[in-house]
Design a protein around this motif. Structure first.
Motif, PDB file in Angstrom:
ATOM      1  N   LEU A  26      22.051  27.891  -9.206  1.00 42.50           N
ATOM      2  CA  LEU A  26      22.195  26.752 -10.123  1.00 42.50           C
ATOM      3  C   LEU A  26      21.907  25.428  -9.419  1.00 42.50           C
ATOM      4  O   LEU A  26      21.237  24.543  -9.974  1.00 42.50           O
ATOM      5  CB  LEU A  26      23.607  26.735 -10.710  1.00 42.50           C
ATOM      6  CG  LEU A  26      23.949  27.892 -11.659  1.00 42.50           C
ATOM      7  CD1 LEU A  26      25.410  27.828 -12.068  1.00 42.50           C
ATOM      8  CD2 LEU A  26      23.044  27.873 -12.885  1.00 42.50           C
ATOM      9  N   ALA A  27      22.397  25.276  -8.165  1.00 42.15           N
ATOM     10  CA  ALA A  27      22.204  24.020  -7.432  1.00 42.15           C
ATOM     11  C   ALA A  27      20.730  23.785  -7.124  1.00 42.15           C
ATOM     12  O   ALA A  27      20.204  22.677  -7.314  1.00 42.15           O
ATOM     13  CB  ALA A  27      23.024  24.036  -6.143  1.00 42.15           C
ATOM     14  N   ILE A  28      20.038  24.821  -6.664  1.00 43.92           N
ATOM     15  CA  ILE A  28      18.626  24.666  -6.299  1.00 43.92           C
ATOM     16  C   ILE A  28      17.754  24.503  -7.543  1.00 43.92           C
ATOM     17  O   ILE A  28      16.820  23.688  -7.568  1.00 43.92           O
ATOM     18  CB  ILE A  28      18.172  25.870  -5.447  1.00 43.92           C
ATOM     19  CG1 ILE A  28      18.915  25.860  -4.109  1.00 43.92           C
ATOM     20  CG2 ILE A  28      16.668  25.834  -5.215  1.00 43.92           C
ATOM     21  CD1 ILE A  28      18.666  27.073  -3.260  1.00 43.92           C
ATOM     22  N   TYR A  29      18.074  25.257  -8.598  1.00 41.48           N
ATOM     23  CA  TYR A  29      17.307  25.129  -9.835  1.00 41.48           C
ATOM     24  C   TYR A  29      17.470  23.737 -10.442  1.00 41.48           C
ATOM     25  O   TYR A  29      16.497  23.131 -10.909  1.00 41.48           O
ATOM     26  CB  TYR A  29      17.745  26.192 -10.837  1.00 41.48           C
ATOM     27  CG  TYR A  29      16.987  26.121 -12.127  1.00 41.48           C
ATOM     28  CD1 TYR A  29      15.666  26.555 -12.203  1.00 41.48           C
ATOM     29  CD2 TYR A  29      17.577  25.598 -13.278  1.00 41.48           C
ATOM     30  CE1 TYR A  29      14.955  26.477 -13.390  1.00 41.48           C
ATOM     31  CE2 TYR A  29      16.880  25.518 -14.465  1.00 41.48           C
ATOM     32  CZ  TYR A  29      15.566  25.958 -14.526  1.00 41.48           C
ATOM     33  OH  TYR A  29      14.852  25.874 -15.692  1.00 41.48           O
ATOM     34  N   TRP A  34      15.232  19.607 -12.582  1.00 40.27           N
ATOM     35  CA  TRP A  34      15.676  18.410 -13.277  1.00 40.27           C
ATOM     36  C   TRP A  34      15.392  17.134 -12.496  1.00 40.27           C
ATOM     37  O   TRP A  34      14.975  16.132 -13.045  1.00 40.27           O
ATOM     38  CB  TRP A  34      17.172  18.498 -13.576  1.00 40.27           C
ATOM     39  CG  TRP A  34      17.499  19.653 -14.490  1.00 40.27           C
ATOM     40  CD1 TRP A  34      16.623  20.369 -15.263  1.00 40.27           C
ATOM     41  CD2 TRP A  34      18.791  20.228 -14.713  1.00 40.27           C
ATOM     42  NE1 TRP A  34      17.277  21.351 -15.946  1.00 40.27           N
ATOM     43  CE2 TRP A  34      18.614  21.299 -15.646  1.00 40.27           C
ATOM     44  CE3 TRP A  34      20.066  19.958 -14.239  1.00 40.27           C
ATOM     45  CZ2 TRP A  34      19.677  22.076 -16.090  1.00 40.27           C
ATOM     46  CZ3 TRP A  34      21.127  20.731 -14.685  1.00 40.27           C
ATOM     47  CH2 TRP A  34      20.925  21.772 -15.601  1.00 40.27           C
ATOM     48  N   GLN A  35      15.612  17.179 -11.174  1.00 41.24           N
ATOM     49  CA  GLN A  35      15.424  15.960 -10.391  1.00 41.24           C
ATOM     50  C   GLN A  35      14.001  15.825  -9.859  1.00 41.24           C
ATOM     51  O   GLN A  35      13.405  14.756  -9.928  1.00 41.24           O
ATOM     52  CB  GLN A  35      16.425  15.918  -9.230  1.00 41.24           C
ATOM     53  CG  GLN A  35      17.880  15.798  -9.699  1.00 41.24           C
ATOM     54  CD  GLN A  35      18.832  15.544  -8.540  1.00 41.24           C
ATOM     55  OE1 GLN A  35      18.397  15.334  -7.417  1.00 41.24           O
ATOM     56  NE2 GLN A  35      20.119  15.559  -8.822  1.00 41.24           N
ATOM     57  N   VAL A  36      13.455  16.910  -9.315  1.00 42.44           N
ATOM     58  CA  VAL A  36      12.096  16.847  -8.762  1.00 42.44           C
ATOM     59  C   VAL A  36      11.060  16.981  -9.878  1.00 42.44           C
ATOM     60  O   VAL A  36       9.957  16.433  -9.791  1.00 42.44           O
ATOM     61  CB  VAL A  36      11.911  17.944  -7.695  1.00 42.44           C
ATOM     62  CG1 VAL A  36      10.486  17.931  -7.155  1.00 42.44           C
ATOM     63  CG2 VAL A  36      12.919  17.753  -6.571  1.00 42.44           C
ATOM     64  N   GLY A  37      11.406  17.691 -10.944  1.00 42.95           N
ATOM     65  CA  GLY A  37      10.494  17.836 -12.069  1.00 42.95           C
ATOM     66  C   GLY A  37       9.490  18.946 -11.930  1.00 42.95           C
ATOM     67  O   GLY A  37       8.412  18.887 -12.538  1.00 42.95           O
ATOM     68  N   LEU A  38       9.807  19.981 -11.138  1.00 43.26           N
ATOM     69  CA  LEU A  38       8.892  21.114 -11.014  1.00 43.26           C
ATOM     70  C   LEU A  38       8.848  21.904 -12.312  1.00 43.26           C
ATOM     71  O   LEU A  38       9.826  21.935 -13.067  1.00 43.26           O
ATOM     72  CB  LEU A  38       9.353  22.032  -9.873  1.00 43.26           C
ATOM     73  CG  LEU A  38       9.178  21.526  -8.439  1.00 43.26           C
ATOM     74  CD1 LEU A  38       9.694  22.581  -7.473  1.00 43.26           C
ATOM     75  CD2 LEU A  38       7.732  21.202  -8.137  1.00 43.26           C
ATOM     76  N   PRO A  39       7.745  22.567 -12.582  1.00 42.27           N
ATOM     77  CA  PRO A  39       7.678  23.432 -13.766  1.00 42.27           C
ATOM     78  C   PRO A  39       8.750  24.515 -13.708  1.00 42.27           C
ATOM     79  O   PRO A  39       9.197  24.908 -12.629  1.00 42.27           O
ATOM     80  CB  PRO A  39       6.263  24.039 -13.677  1.00 42.27           C
ATOM     81  CG  PRO A  39       5.493  23.085 -12.833  1.00 42.27           C
ATOM     82  CD  PRO A  39       6.454  22.501 -11.852  1.00 42.27           C
ATOM     83  N   PHE A  40       9.134  25.021 -14.876  1.00 39.98           N
ATOM     84  CA  PHE A  40      10.220  25.996 -14.972  1.00 39.98           C
ATOM     85  C   PHE A  40       9.989  27.194 -14.050  1.00 39.98           C
ATOM     86  O   PHE A  40      10.885  27.615 -13.311  1.00 39.98           O
ATOM     87  CB  PHE A  40      10.349  26.479 -16.423  1.00 39.98           C
ATOM     88  CG  PHE A  40      11.231  27.684 -16.574  1.00 39.98           C
ATOM     89  CD1 PHE A  40      12.607  27.547 -16.596  1.00 39.98           C
ATOM     90  CD2 PHE A  40      10.678  28.962 -16.682  1.00 39.98           C
ATOM     91  CE1 PHE A  40      13.427  28.664 -16.728  1.00 39.98           C
ATOM     92  CE2 PHE A  40      11.496  30.081 -16.802  1.00 39.98           C
ATOM     93  CZ  PHE A  40      12.875  29.928 -16.825  1.00 39.98           C
TER      94      PHE A  40
END
Length: 446
Positions: A26-29, A34-40
């Motif tokens: 959960l922390a890494i996802y 959410w913060q870096v904005g990487l694709p799902f």
């Protein structure tokens, strides 16, 4: 208690492992998506990859050791080592997950910080629950006239020392068990096990009712073996050895184990080749004498073989001719020898013994013939550790410090026979992970 491939794993530690993996994911996802904005897809793969490795990294850094929950200094050291291990392993993990490779390479420190935050959070929560007593397993103790004070003392000492269980109910002899041990009464008191010198003292119908309610009826020795991960060598029943995993190894498992030993030994040998060359040069420059130390050891079935190690002592270390256990600040150890003993570099040449088939990578440590003869005369069941190949590392090595006395050998035997009894590839994997912790923190080095 939870049994995994025959090895007893504490249910609270297993729950901690699951909490580590879940919170780490959960922390890494959250960080990447959410913060870096990487694709799902990319954020999900990175989180799953690191969460899957979370338990191995935590085990290798000592984060499942009791001291990590009770001592702030130990927790800080273990967390620091875990973070460094993750930084080293992330490039390897990225190769295993091509979709996550770019994400891992660009956010190494962010992912590491999220991982550290997750494991610190779970351990703080675990420590609070441990102090409140919520994690201790409640048990009922069925007393009997035959129990000696020494036998009862072992159970109470184990309860006080480990903090893993608490004797919530004592049942005196002559008590109507159908009333006192009624499943609904035990469940109301959160009791999940009944401990007895002889489980047959509990009537069969009551045992069936307790089993249906999820309450185990266990012999004292069996319960302590589950809780402490070692056997009581003084109370092993006749014929116990024939029922052990070490005596029931099939051809397929033996072939897999041998292939695993060869692969792991070859990888260790190639990966440490520059270190081995440097160590050999340092030994040669430090003191006169050979680079390698050859010594007779007792292998499987009592067969004698020659063990290889880097020489860490002066050439005439045993000038008297009698074998002597190493002691702290032993003046026979050379300057280079002290370093390679602390870092366990002196043990690496034993991979040649593994490749030759004299040893396995995991198993009881091989002892010298003189020590085996001496210890076999004073410690019951001592020779029974030789039913499996000796190993470079073992269950006793990761659970008990360096042994330099008969009593130390007795305790290490309790762990060795537990390994013989419950031997499996899963337990071997746990030992290998724990060996990293032992080496990094120099536990038991002398």
């Amino acid at each position: 208690m939870t049994s995994l491939f025959g090895h007893s794993v504490r249910s609270d530690v297993l729950a901690l492992y699951v909490a580590d993996a879940l919170l780490c994911f959960l922390a890494i996802y959250a960080l990447l998506s959410w913060q870096v904005g990487l694709p799902f897809g990319q954020g999900f793969m990175v989180a799953v990859t690191v969460a899957a490795a979370c338990g191995i990294i935590s085990g290798a850094s000592g984060l499942y050791q009791p001291e990590a929950f009770s001592r702030a200094r130990k927790l800080i050291a273990a967390v620091s080592v875990a973070g460094l291990l993750l930084l080293v392993l992330l490039p390897v993990l990225s190769m295993m997950s091509p979709a996550a490779r770019a994400s891992l390479d660009d956010h190494l420190f962010g992912v590491t910080l999220a991982f550290v935050s997750a494991v610190v959070t779970t351990r703080l929560g675990f420590a609070l629950a441990l102090r409140s007593g919520r994690l201790a397993q409640e048990v009922a103790l069925l007393r009997c006239p035959e129990r000696t004070a020494d036998e009862a003392g072992k159970l109470y000492a184990a309860a006080g020392h480990s903090g893993r269980f608490r004797i919530a109910l004592e049942v005196p002899p002559g008590t109507p068990l159908e009333v006192v041990l009624a499943p609904e009464r035990l469940r109301a008191r959160r009791i999940r096990a009944v401990i007895a010198t002889d489980p047959a003292a509990v009537p069969q119908p009551l045992r069936r009712d307790l089993a249906a309610a999820g309450i185990e009826v266990l012999r004292e020795t069996e319960f302590l073996e589950h809780q402490l991960a070692r056997v009581d060598i003084e109370r092993l029943p006749d014929g116990w050895l024939a029922r052990t995993n070490g005596m029931r190894e099939g051809r397929m498992e033996a072939a897999m184990r041998r292939a695993f030993d060869i692969l792991l030994s070859s990888m260790l040998l190639l990966g440490t080749l520059p270190l081995l060359v440097g160590t050999a040069i340092a030994i040669k420059l430090d003191t006169p004498g050979p680079i390698f130390y050859r010594q007779e050891r007792v292998g499987r079935g009592g067969r004698i073989f020659t063990l290889f190690k880097f020489r860490s002592m002066v050439v005439d270390a045993e000038a008297s001719g009698a074998p002597v256990w190493a002691s702290r600040q032993d003046d026979r150890i050379t300057r280079v020898g002290r370093f390679i003993r602390l870092t366990r570099i002196d043990e690496i040449p034993q991979v040649f013994n593994v490749l030759l088939g004299d040893m396995a990578f995991v198993g009881p440590r091989p002892e010298r013939p003189a020590f085996v003869e001496k210890l076999g005369q004073v410690i019951p069941h001592y020779h029974e550790r030789a039913v499996v190949k000796p190993g470079i590392t073992g269950w006793a090595q990761v659970n008990f410090p360096y042994g330099a006395s008969v009593e130390d050998a007795r305790m290490k035997l309790a762990y060795d026979l537990y390994y013989v009894r419950r031997r499996s590839l899963f337990l071997d994997l746990l030992i290998l992970v724990a060996t990293v912790r032992v080496v990094l923190f120099q536990e038991g080095s002398r």
